[in-house]
Each structure stands twice: as structure tokens, then as C-alpha cells.
Design an enzyme around this catalytic site. Structure first.
Site, PDB file in Angstrom:
ATOM      1  CB  SER A 105      38.617 -26.539  79.225  1.00 35.81           C
ATOM      2  OG  SER A 105      39.501 -27.041  80.218  1.00 35.81           O
ATOM      3  CG  ASP A 106      41.274 -20.428  80.220  1.00 39.61           C
ATOM      4  OD1 ASP A 106      42.301 -20.813  80.813  1.00 39.61           O
ATOM      5  OD2 ASP A 106      41.081 -19.231  79.929  1.00 39.61           O
ATOM      6  CD1 TRP A 107      45.254 -24.581  84.558  1.00 35.66           C
ATOM      7  CD2 TRP A 107      44.791 -24.561  82.383  1.00 35.66           C
ATOM      8  NE1 TRP A 107      46.249 -25.287  83.902  1.00 35.66           N
ATOM      9  CE2 TRP A 107      45.989 -25.290  82.567  1.00 35.66           C
ATOM     10  CE3 TRP A 107      44.300 -24.435  81.086  1.00 35.66           C
ATOM     11  CZ2 TRP A 107      46.697 -25.867  81.519  1.00 35.66           C
ATOM     12  CZ3 TRP A 107      45.004 -25.008  80.034  1.00 35.66           C
ATOM     13  CH2 TRP A 107      46.175 -25.711  80.254  1.00 35.66           C
ATOM     14  N   GLY A 117      37.715 -24.287  83.144  1.00 37.76           N
ATOM     15  CA  GLY A 117      36.700 -23.672  82.299  1.00 37.76           C
ATOM     16  C   GLY A 117      35.752 -24.649  81.636  1.00 37.76           C
TER      17      GLY A 117
END
EC number: 3.2.1.21
Length: 818
Positions: A221-223, A225
Site C-alpha cells: 500500500s501507499d503509506w 493507503g
């Protein structure tokens, strides 16, 4: 080995691998010999662990749009090799790069961080970059998967994109990275895709990425996210970042026991995490996570070369290159003259080893016989200049400042983004800090103090409350949308007086996904006003030539917010007009992360786009200005005459910036030059355009055959340098489908070649195309289709500079798996 380790793991241990341990590392399982590895932000450097501000110094490379402007995959691969080495110097095994989102609107705050508006050019750059990084035993992470072309409400917005547009425009760079470069990691984007978060979208993460393309690496995931437990892992998201876990851990163990997630699904994701560790050599030798600065002469030279190779000469009325002996008085004017604007903002930001400003580079290139004059003219910063100078920082337990400080340190800059704290006795959820510094104005008059804070803060000058970031705090756009808008106040100060500046900060009481975002930035500046422009005009009047350094900086071109328009910020257009009226010899040097409108274009003799070219900015610029090298770049993005000429900019807010949580990609496949071509809109400067310092002639294109078979065919073009200087030219091959059964762009880039030629030399551009290059995506069939018939292969120097075309024939339909 991996399966043996998995067999020995408990369910809880397998689950533990599927979230980060902290902001930058994965979880270790010591009893089974599973080490932790570190990831680090890119794409134009390797920052290492810790905060987004400061840290161990790193080589600062050109941003992605500047790399895209080189049109030189071989050179980009060399940059990737160097960046792989930089990542290792920070103890990192994974570089969170490259970014391959498409230039859609021209206003994306991260436009600078992406290569191009065109998927073929983007893919070629990404493949080269990934090959370079991964040759060093470091895993690259292609991002943000997918349709993350705006920063507006990015964590909740749904990008609504039809499948054909996805397949033809937005997915190809990711597809090429998987199939041609074997990228080892993919990062999902914050946004939703057609109503479903990309981090829990099974069509995207499993059907397309794994089943169709054969990806066997890690999806992270993006941070912050990821937003669910069962949905994300069932969709194919392996790694929740950052740690510690929020939606995995005990929640995922419970989901398995309740039958919401299969144990085999957890094992498959855990296996991919272990496979990543194996691929980066972590089992052979546990990574040393220590960080050090790696400042290599070869990196310096490469960054300097890249800066020139990506510089795009947009206009030249015979003034460039400058002969050093021709001018006695040279004026270097503008807000970007003495300031080194070397990179964009956000998570791509790093602490550069050093920076060379344009003024420094130009001064170093000139002999003592030249007289160099300098004036700022006006400011272009979005935020008040950050406070610079020694200050004491006291850290306290809890909110308030009545107890004794737990930790005291000295820093040099009034900017803080706390991912961790300098003492183990402090808690991010409940701490406070007091910054104390002395400010000595150089001039008497009005000064503006500014502050923005995620958390609560107050700024005092000699005991008087000047900026209140406490009472009435409301969330704004700064620090990724977690801080308030900058609060400002003007104060009259006296020259040479010593003022005591104190900032008191308290951690926020609210949190984002269980993690407190704690950040603070404060500064002070003296506004230039009319006097600044008047000084610039007088400086120009006394000079033979003016080098005018304008553009934006990393608080405009940044993650977390989009641009308000496509104009130069502040009073820069006024500055250009005033200087050009005074001196007829004006060379404008632009530094932006994308296109701008140029109402002043007809009043200056030359325009050079330098982007954000890394730490060697000033030296690379001087090399180009004085003709030591040529500006070898070509535009990777169309520069429209006006913002409204962008296909995404209409009267309908649902198309951009979005409405009611949805942004409709209603322009479909007609992005960038595809839109300008098909709608017959003349650009200010076309995609693929760039001038140089020499001249070329092109021979007629030669075909390896006139019928396209399954193996494709080759087009060759001889190019001769007929000038008296070495130079580069880029041969671009576009495909036109005159008898298309569906609506298609007038032409689409399918191949290109950059040739570097000595005076009088001839080189051959070799351009290969395959049936897929003739195809469109047939939504009903779920396949790419190239219809039998005639196609035109257009050989061009830009999207509008067509040199020749040849016809080929596809004898039978080709239907291809995606």
C-alpha cells in the site's frame, strides 16, 4: 527454503509479515532467521529512514519529468544504477520508485515526479530506470497503481476511468515494467478506481496484475493507503505500510479464523514477502540498516550530464549559446537565481549532498573579466521562507511546557516532520516542543512571519504572540493535508536588532489511522514589493544581457496539493515584462515541474526549460548557456497555450478537479498531444519538441517490409549532423490508423531513438514496431485488436513536425491477450 520457513511459521507469524514494523522496515522473525529490510523513498534520490525533513545526505538526481525530457533510456538506466547504489548507502533494499502516473491535467502537484503524458515514453523511461536500480540488488517499486493523476482529495477520490482508456493510456507503463523489467514491487495508489480503493481492488491487483501480466512480486500500500482487513488481502495487497499494523495483525488472524480470509491467501502473501527478501539477498546476508552519505565523483558527473540532456530549448533568437567574451555586463535576475531549486516537494524530497544555484554555476563559468550583476526582483515561494539559523529545541513529555525538558538539541532550520522522536521517553501522541532562536534583520521595515502546523503551535517575537496556530486551528493543504494553511502576520522590525523568536508546539490530539502526524514549519521574510522589481529593472538597464531565472519551487510542485493555475506564481510575469522592456537581450530560464502559459514569450530572445535537475543545477545550466554542451532535451509533455487547452480542463468540475468524491476521466484516450492532434488545437510547444545548437538532415525512412507479421517490422532513418557542433536529435515514430473501426487519436507514439552525432557524422535510428503497436483495446472482446488493413507510420521530430510517412499493410486481424 522459503516454503520450509513458511511451514514452520504460525499463522500469527505469517500475518506479522504482512504489515511493516515501523515507517520504513518490514517485520523480522528472529527464531526462523527472517531478517527485516528497509525501504526508502525516491525517485530522485534515496532519503533513508526517519523524517521527510533532513536526514543523512544523498545524491540528488533530476526529477522524473527532467529524465523523461532526455528521451534517453540508456542514460536513465545509468541513473537507476547510481540510485540503486544510493539506496544501499541508506541500508535500504527497496527503492520506492519510479512514479509512472500520466500527465493528465497539467496541474497535478506531482507532475514533476512523473515522466510524461505518453504511455510509451513513460514505459521506456520506467523500464530503463528499473533495470538500473535492480541491477544493484535493490528492488524497485513502481507506483502509484493506478489513475492517481491528481492530489485533490487523493485518499478518498474515485478516479472513474473506462477500461479502454485504462488499457491504452494508464496501465501500459505498469505492464511494461512487469513484463520487460521484472519489477519486484508495486505500490497501490491512494485513490479509488471506479468506486473501489485500488488497495482492495481484485480486478486490478489479481486479475490484471498477477493473472494477465504474470507479476509475482510484492504489492504494498501507499503509506496509510489501506483501509480494510479481509478486502485488501483477498484483493491481492501483500504489505500494509507503514507499520505497526492497523488493519492486519490480530484483525487478520481473526478474519482467517472466522472464514473471511483463507489461510492459503495469507500464506501466499507471506511467501511473496519472503521471496522479496530472497531476491534482494537478505537471507544470504542480513542487511546493514546503517545509513551513510555516498558522494561519488561519478554521480556528480552523471547528474550534471543529465541536467543538460534534459534541458529543453524552447526558443532561441540567435542568442544562445552565449560567447563569454561577447558581454561585459551580465545580469542574473529572478527568484530562482540565487536559490537552488533542485527538486520538487513531498515524499520525493531528500537532503542533497550539496546544491549549486544558477548564480553560483554561472559565476564559476565566467572569467574575472566579466562583470556579473544580481537582483532577485520578486519572490515566487508559496510559503514564507523557512527560518534558517541555529535554534534550540526542547522536548517535553505531554502537552505543555511546565516540566523539565526530556531532551534538548540544536538544529539549523525551522521545519520539522516527526516520524519518531529523539528520546525513547517521548510519545508521538503526547509531547510538546519549544524552539528558541534569535533573528537579526538586515534591514528596517515590515517583515512577515509565517507558520503552518499539524498539531497546535504559537509563534512569539520578544514575548509577543505574532502567529497563532492554536486557537481556531482548521485543517488546510500543508503536510499532505494534515496541517493548517499557513498563518501570516506582518511585523515592523529594526535592522541589526536581536529578536528572540520562540515557537511552542503541541502534538495533535486527533490521529490519522491511529498515527499522529506531527509537523511544523515556520519562517520569516522581508517582502520585496515594488522596490524589488525596480532594482531588477535598473540591474537590467546596466547590463548587456539578462539571464532571468523564474519558475516555481518545491512548495508549489509538491505532493499533497495541485496547482491553482498554469501561470508563473507571484509577480514573475510582471518582472519579465518590466525587464524585457528595459533590455532587449533577455534569456528566460524556466524551472517548473510542468507546462506554464507564456504571455511574455514574444518579448524575450530565448527560453530554456531546466525543470528541477538535481544538485548540479547551476553547473548544468552554465554548461548549456555557454555552449560547453547543447540542450539535448525534448518535451515529454505538451505545453498548451492556455490551461483550458488541456483535455481535462473544462467547465465541468466532475472531470477536474472532481465532484462528490468522483473525478471522471471523460476525455478518455485523448490525453496530451492526442487531444491537441485530434481536436486540432495548436499548442504553445508540442510534445517531443526541443531546439539545439546544430542542424540535422534526415533521410527517407526505410522499411524492413511493407507487410506486418507477428514478428513486427523495423523502420530505419539516417540522420546527419550538418552543423559545426556535436548535437543530439530524436527520431519519433507515430502510428496513424486511417481506416480505424473505432475512434482513435490521429497518431500515437510507438517508438523513438535518440542519436548523438559529431559534426558531419551520420547515424541510423532503428525503430521497431509490433502488431500490438497498431492495436486498440476491444472492450467487448477483452483483448487488444489490430484490424487488418493499411496503417501509416509517421516519422517526426515532434508531435507536429512530421518529416515523412510510409504505409504498411496488416494482412489479417491480430487479437492479442492484454
Amino acid at each position: 527454503m522459503i516454503d520450509d520457513i513458511l511451514d514452520k511459521m504460525t499463522l500469527e507469524e505469517q500475518v506479522s509479515l504482512l504489515s511493516g514494523a515501523d515507517f520504513w522496515t518490514t517485520v523480522a522473525i528472529e527464531r526462523l532467521g527472517v531478517p527485516k529490510i528497509k525501504v526508502t523513498d525516491g525517485p530522485n534520490g534515496a532519503r533513508g529512514g526517519g523524517s521527510l525533513v533532513g536526514g543523512v545526505k544523498s545524491a540528488c538526481f533530476p526529477v522524473a519529468i527532467a529524465l523523461g525530457a532526455t528521451w534517453d533510456p540508456e542514460l536513465i538506466e545509468r541513473a537507476g544504477v547510481a540510485l540503486g547504489g544510493q539506496a544501499k548507502s541508506k541500508g535500504a533494499s527497496v527503492l520506492l520508485a519510479p512514479t509512472v502516473n500520466i500527465h493528465r491535467s497539467g496541474l497535478n502537484g506531482r507532475n514533476f515526479e512523473c515522466y510524461s503524458e505518453d504511455p510509451a515514453l513513460t514505459a521506456a523511461c520506467a523500464v530503463a530506470y528499473i533495470n538500473g536500480v535492480q541491477s544493484q540488488g535493490v528492488a524497485a517499486t513502481i507506483k502509484h497503481f493506478v489513475a492517481n493523476e491528481s492530489e485533490i482529495e487523493r485518499q478518498t477520490m474515485s478516479s472513474d476511468v473506462d477500461e479502454r482508456t485504462l488499457r491504452e493510456i494508464y496501465l501500459p507503463p505498469f505492464e511494461e515494467a512487469v513484463k520487460k523489467a521484472g519489477v519486484k514491487a508495486v505500490m497501490s495508489s491512494y485513490n479509488k478506481l471506479n468506486g473501489t480503493y485500488t488497495s482492495e481492488n481484485p480486478w486490478l491487483l489479481t486479475k490484471v496484475l498477477r493473472e494477465e501480466w504474470g507479476f509475482d512480486g510484492v504489492v504494498m500500500s501507499d503509506w496509510f493507503g489501506s483501509h480494510s482487513t479481509a478486502e485488501t488481502i483477498n484483493a491481492g495487497l501483500d504489505l500494509e505500510m507503514p507499520g505497526p499494523w492497523r488493519d492486519r495483525g490480530e484483525k487478520l488472524v481473526a478474519a482467517v479464523r472466522e472464514g473471511k480470509v483463507k489461510a492459503e491467501t495469507v500464506r501466499a502473501s507471506a511467501r511473496r514477502i519472503l521471496l522479496l527478501l530472497e531476491r534482494v539477498g537478505a537471507f544470504e546476508k542480513a542487511p546493514d540498516l546503517a545509513e551513510h552519505a555516498l558522494d561519488l565523483p561519478e554521480d556528480r558527473a552523471l547528474i550534471r550530464q543529465l541536467g543538460a540532456e534534459g534541458a529543453v530549448l524552447l526558443k532561441n533568437d540567435g542568442v544562445l549559446p552565449l560567447a563569454k567574451s561577447s558581454f561585459d555586463q551580465i545580469a542574473v535576475i529572478g527568484p530562482n537565481a540565487a536559490s537552488a531549486r533542485v527538486m520538487g516537494g513531498g515524499s520525493a524530497r531528500i537532503a542533497a549532498h550539496y546544491t549549486v544555484s544558477p548564480l553560483e554555476g554561472i559565476r564559476a563559468a565566467l572569467s574575472n573579466a566579466n562583470s556579473l550583476r544580481h537582483a532577485v526582483g520578486c519572490n515566487n515561494n508559496r510559503l514564507i521562507d523557512v527560518f534558517s539559523g541555529e535554534m534550540t529545541v526542547e522536548y517535553f513529555k505531554g502537552r505543555g511546557f511546565e516540566s523539565r525538558p526530556v531532551h534538548v538539541e540544536t538544529v539549523e532550520k525551522g521545519e520539522f516532520f516527526w516520524f519518531d522522536l529523539p528520546s525513547g521517553d517521548l510519545d508521538l501522541a503526547d509531547f510538546s516542543a519549544r524552539m528558541t532562536a534569535t533573528f537579526v534583520p538586515q534591514e528596517t521595515g515590515e517583515h512577515i512571519f509565517g507558520m503552518t502546523n499539524a498539531g497546535l503551535a504559537r509563534l512569539f517575537v520578544d514575548g509577543e504572540l505574532v502567529v497563532d496556530g492554536y486557537d481556531g486551528w482548521t485543517k488546510g493543504e500543508n503536510f499532505f493535508g494534515t496541517a493548517n494553511s499557513e498563518q501570516r502576520r506582518a511585523v515592523t522590525l529594526g535592522a541589526a536588532r536581536r529578536y528572540r523568536v520562540v515557537v511552542e508546539y503541541e502534538a495533535p490530539k486527533a490521529s490519522l489511522d491511529g498515527i499522529n502526524i506531527c509537523a511544523l514549519r515556520f519562517g520569516v521574510e522581508k517582502p520585496l514589493g515594488d522596490a524589488g522589481i525596480a532594482e531588477a529593472v535598473e540591474t537590467a538597464r546596466k547590463s548587456d544581457i539578462v539571464l532571468l531565472l523564474v519558475g516555481r519551487e518545491g512548495e508549489w510542485d509538491t505532493e499533497g496539493l495541485d496547482l491553482p493555475d498554469m501561470r508563473l506564481p507571484g509577480r514573475q510575469e510582471e518582472l519579465i515584462e518590466a525587464v524585457a522592456e528595459t533590455n532587449p537581450n533577455v534569456v528566460v530560464v524556466l524551472q517548473t515541474g510542468g507546462p506554464i502559459e507564456m504571455p511574455w514569450l514574444g518579448k524575450v530572445r530565448a527560453v530554456l526549460q531546466m525543470w528541477y535537475p538535481g544538485q548540479e543545477l547551476g553547473n548544468a545550466l552554465a554548461d548549456v548557456l555557454f555552449g560547453d554542451v547543447e540542450p539535448a532535451g525534448r518535451l515529454p509533455q505538451t505545453f498548451p497555450k492556455a490551461l483550458t487547452d488541456n483535455s481535462a480542463i473544462t467547465d465541468d468540475p466532475s472531470i477536474y478537479p472532481g465532484q462528490d468524491g468522483h473525478v471522471r476521466y471523460a476525455e478518455g484516450i485523448f490525453v496530451g498531444y492526442r487531444h491537441h492532434d485530434t481536436r486540432e488545437i495548436e499548442p504553445l510547444f508540442p510534445f517531443g519538441f526541443g531546439l539545439g545548437y546544430t542542424r540535422f538532415t534526415w533521410g527517407a525512412p526505410q522499411l524492413s517490409g511493407t507487410e506486418m507479421g507477428a514478428d513486427g517490422l523495423t523502420v530505419t532513418v539516417d540522420v546527419t549532423n550538418i552543423g559545426d557542433r556535436a548535437g543530439s536529435d530524436v527520431v519519433q515514430l507515430y502510428v496513424h490508423s486511417p481506416n480505424a473501426r473505432v475512434e482513435r487519436p490521429f497518431k500515437e507514439l510507438r517508438a523513438f531513438a535518440k542519436l548523438k552525432l559529431a559534426p558531419g557524422a551520420t547515424g541510423t535510428a532503428v525503430l521497431k514496431i509490433a502488431p500490438r503497436d497498431l492495436a486498440y483495446f476491444d472492450v467487448e472482446a477483452g483483448r487488444f485488436r489490430a484490424d487488418a488493413g493499411k496503417y501509416e507510420l509517421i516519422v517526426a521530430a515532434s508531435a507536429i513536425d512530421i518529416r515523412a510517412s510510409v504505409s504498411i499493410h496488416l494482412p489479417v486481424d491480430h487479437v492479442m491477450e492484454p
